[in-house]
Each structure stands twice: as structure tokens, then as C-alpha cells.
Motif scaffolding. Structure first.
Motif, short mmCIF file in Angstrom:
data_model
loop_
_atom_site.label_atom_id
_atom_site.label_comp_id
_atom_site.label_asym_id
_atom_site.label_seq_id
_atom_site.Cartn_x
_atom_site.Cartn_y
_atom_site.Cartn_z
N SER A 158 0.64 -1.26 0.06
CA SER A 158 -0.06 -0.12 0.06
C SER A 158 0.91 1.27 0.03
CB SER A 158 -0.91 -0.04 1.16
OG SER A 158 -0.35 -0.20 2.29
N GLU A 159 0.53 2.38 -0.51
CA GLU A 159 1.05 3.70 -0.60
C GLU A 159 1.42 3.80 0.85
OE1 GLU A 159 2.59 6.99 -2.57
OE2 GLU A 159 1.30 5.51 -3.48
N GLY A 160 2.72 4.33 0.88
CA GLY A 160 3.36 4.51 2.13
C GLY A 160 3.89 3.36 3.06
N SER A 161 3.65 2.21 2.52
CA SER A 161 4.31 0.95 3.13
C SER A 161 5.81 0.99 2.73
CB SER A 161 3.72 -0.21 3.07
OG SER A 161 4.22 -1.23 3.37
N LEU A 162 6.74 0.82 3.78
CA LEU A 162 8.18 0.51 3.29
C LEU A 162 8.79 -0.58 3.99
CD1 LEU A 162 9.36 4.24 4.42
CD2 LEU A 162 9.13 3.39 2.19
N GLY A 163 9.70 -1.19 3.17
CA GLY A 163 10.39 -2.38 3.49
C GLY A 163 11.88 -1.94 3.59
N TYR A 164 12.84 -2.63 3.97
CA TYR A 164 14.11 -2.33 3.93
C TYR A 164 15.06 -3.30 3.91
CZ TYR A 164 13.51 -3.05 9.12
OH TYR A 164 13.21 -3.43 10.12
N GLU A 165 16.37 -2.98 3.78
CA GLU A 165 17.40 -3.85 3.68
C GLU A 165 18.14 -3.20 4.69
OE1 GLU A 165 18.90 -3.37 -0.18
OE2 GLU A 165 17.42 -4.43 -1.18
N MET A 166 18.64 -4.28 5.63
CA MET A 166 19.48 -3.83 6.85
C MET A 166 20.95 -4.58 6.51
SD MET A 166 19.17 -4.60 10.97
CE MET A 166 18.17 -3.31 11.27
N ASN A 167 21.84 -3.78 6.15
CA ASN A 167 23.31 -4.25 5.70
C ASN A 167 24.12 -3.83 6.83
OD1 ASN A 167 23.33 -4.07 2.48
ND2 ASN A 167 21.70 -2.51 3.26
N PRO A 168 24.96 -5.27 7.43
CA PRO A 168 25.94 -4.92 8.30
C PRO A 168 27.09 -4.00 7.80
CG PRO A 168 25.84 -7.29 7.83
CD PRO A 168 24.61 -6.40 7.03
N LEU A 169 27.73 -3.24 8.47
CA LEU A 169 28.79 -2.44 7.98
C LEU A 169 30.06 -3.03 8.55
CD1 LEU A 169 27.62 0.94 9.07
CD2 LEU A 169 27.58 -0.19 6.86
N GLN A 170 30.31 -4.21 9.28
CA GLN A 170 31.38 -4.95 9.47
C GLN A 170 31.30 -6.40 9.26
OE1 GLN A 170 34.34 -3.62 10.67
NE2 GLN A 170 33.38 -1.74 10.60
N PRO A 171 32.27 -7.07 8.87
CA PRO A 171 33.70 -6.85 8.76
C PRO A 171 33.90 -6.00 7.31
CG PRO A 171 33.38 -9.06 7.92
CD PRO A 171 32.07 -8.67 8.64
N VAL A 172 32.95 -6.01 6.43
CA VAL A 172 33.11 -5.18 5.45
C VAL A 172 31.98 -4.25 5.01
CG1 VAL A 172 33.46 -5.34 2.76
CG2 VAL A 172 34.38 -6.78 4.39
N ASN A 173 32.35 -2.92 4.94
CA ASN A 173 31.05 -1.87 4.78
C ASN A 173 30.73 -2.36 3.00
OD1 ASN A 173 29.54 0.05 3.87
ND2 ASN A 173 30.27 1.32 5.42
N PRO A 174 29.65 -2.82 2.82
CA PRO A 174 29.31 -2.94 1.48
C PRO A 174 29.13 -1.50 0.60
CG PRO A 174 27.35 -3.28 2.62
CD PRO A 174 28.55 -3.13 3.60
N PHE A 175 28.74 -0.42 1.40
CA PHE A 175 28.49 0.74 0.70
C PHE A 175 29.80 1.48 0.20
CE2 PHE A 175 24.92 0.40 3.69
CZ PHE A 175 23.99 0.26 2.70
N GLU A 176 30.95 0.91 0.53
CA GLU A 176 32.30 1.28 0.03
C GLU A 176 32.97 0.34 -0.92
OE1 GLU A 176 34.72 1.39 3.76
OE2 GLU A 176 33.59 2.94 4.76
N ILE A 177 32.07 -0.61 -1.33
CA ILE A 177 32.62 -1.07 -2.68
C ILE A 177 31.95 -0.58 -3.79
CG2 ILE A 177 32.66 -3.63 -3.64
CD1 ILE A 177 32.57 -4.57 -0.66
N PRO A 178 32.34 -0.40 -4.68
CA PRO A 178 31.81 0.27 -5.83
C PRO A 178 30.67 -0.65 -6.33
CG PRO A 178 34.04 0.53 -6.30
CD PRO A 178 33.88 -0.38 -5.10
N ALA A 179 29.53 -0.06 -6.97
CA ALA A 179 28.44 -1.00 -7.29
C ALA A 179 28.73 -1.85 -8.55
CB ALA A 179 27.14 0.28 -7.75
N ASP A 180 29.76 -1.68 -9.26
CA ASP A 180 30.11 -2.46 -10.37
C ASP A 180 31.35 -3.44 -9.91
OD1 ASP A 180 32.08 -0.36 -10.15
OD2 ASP A 180 32.20 -0.16 -12.36
#
Length: 173
Positions: free
Chosen positions: A123-145
Motif C-alpha cells: 500500500s502507498e506509504g508502506s516501506l520495506g528495508y534492507e539492513m546491511n551490516p557495516l562490519q567486517p566489510v562495509n558494502p557501501f564502500e565497494i563500488p556498485a560495479d
């Protein structure tokens, strides 16, 4: 793969809205963490969050929010949006593996909703989410490609279908 039904308490997050693009996710993450570094409102410094507007599953997910869980919205830096997810039940599934395994997990979850007693709340306004552990490796610091291994939990909001009492729910605080 296993889906678990969990009940989560209210969650508040400071986020940046972006188009669905792995490169933009990483840019937004850098901006959020720079703005929130050392901020006392950060509730969880061990996970990064990517929120999915569930209503977009009807057609195509084109927008995401990237951010961190916070205890409140007082004195947040400018440039951050605020999200509040009320206490509710989620279907939780772990993603662990390469890109193919990630897509298999999403497909498995979609099929689980299609054939099971629970309905995904799109429904409009409903949010799901992904919870990414930042250790031992932070996935946001690895380039998407370049990223070739994924490890995070998906929380998809559910509606209890008629005749299902919601028993067997695990509580996550």
C-alpha cells in the motif's frame, strides 16, 4: 532459504532519497554518514539501511532511501529526510552470496508471498528495508560495479491474510 515472520518496534531513520542506482546508493551513503558522523541521535552504528517504497513493486522500483536509524529527529543536519516506520510485522529473509544468489533470494521471497498465508503490504506509504551490516566489510564502500558478495537482511512488510492469527511471530527489538 528461510523466511521468518518478525515483529519490529517503531523505527525512525535519517535518509536521503535517490533513484534506484547502485552508484547513487553509495554516494548517498557517503553523504548520510558525513552528516551524521558523531551525531548523538544515531541509534545503530553497525548497520546501513536502504528503504524500498513497497508500492513500487506493482510496476518497478525506481526510488530508494538510504540512511541510518536514529532515536529522534531533533537537531538533524539539513538535507536529510525523516522516515518513521510504525511497529509492525515483516517477512525477514537473509541474502548471502553473489549477485545471482541475491536475485534468487528476491525471487524466493516473491514466490513465498504468492503461495503463502501472508500478503506483502504494498500500500502507498508502506516501506520495506534492507539492513546491511557495516562490519567486517562495509558494502557501501565497494563500488556498485565491483561488489560480488552480498550479505544483508530483507524486511518486507506484511499484512496478515484472512484466517491467519499471526502466531509463531518472533520479536526483534
Amino acid at each position: 532459504m528461510q523466511v521468518t515472520i518478525v515483529e519490529r518496534p517503531e523505527m525512525k531513520a535519517a535518509v536521503i532519497r535517490i533513484p534506484r542506482d547502485g552508484h547513487k546508493v553509495r554516494e548517498a551513503w557517503k553523504e548520510v554518514t558525513a552528516k551524521m558522523e558523531g551525531h548523538p541521535a544515531v541509534a545503530d552504528r553497525h548497520h546501513g539501511l536502504v528503504f524500498i517504497p513497497e508500492w513500487q513493486w506493482e510496476t518497478e522500483v525506481i526510488m530508494l532511501w538510504v540512511g541510518v536509524e536514529v532515536t529522534g529527529f531533533d537537531s538533524l543536519p539539513p538535507g536529510l529526510e525523516q522516515i518513521t516506520i510504525p511497529p509492525r510485522k515483516f517477512a525477514k529473509i537473509a541474502v548471502k552470496g553473489d549477485r545471482d544468489r541475491m536475485w534468487e533470494t528476491y525471487s524466493f521471497l516473491s514466490e513465498w508471498f504468492r503461495t503463502g498465508p501472508y500478503e506483502r503490504d504494498m500500500s502507498e506509504g508502506s516501506l520495506g528495508y534492507e539492513m546491511n551490516p557495516l562490519q567486517p566489510v562495509n558494502p557501501f564502500e565497494i563500488p556498485a560495479d565491483k561488489i560480488d558478495f552480498f550479505e544483508y537482511d530483507i524486511y518486507a512488510p506484511i499484512k496478515v491474510a484472512a484466517g491467519v492469527d499471526g502466531s509463531g511471530v518472533d520479536r526483534e527489538d
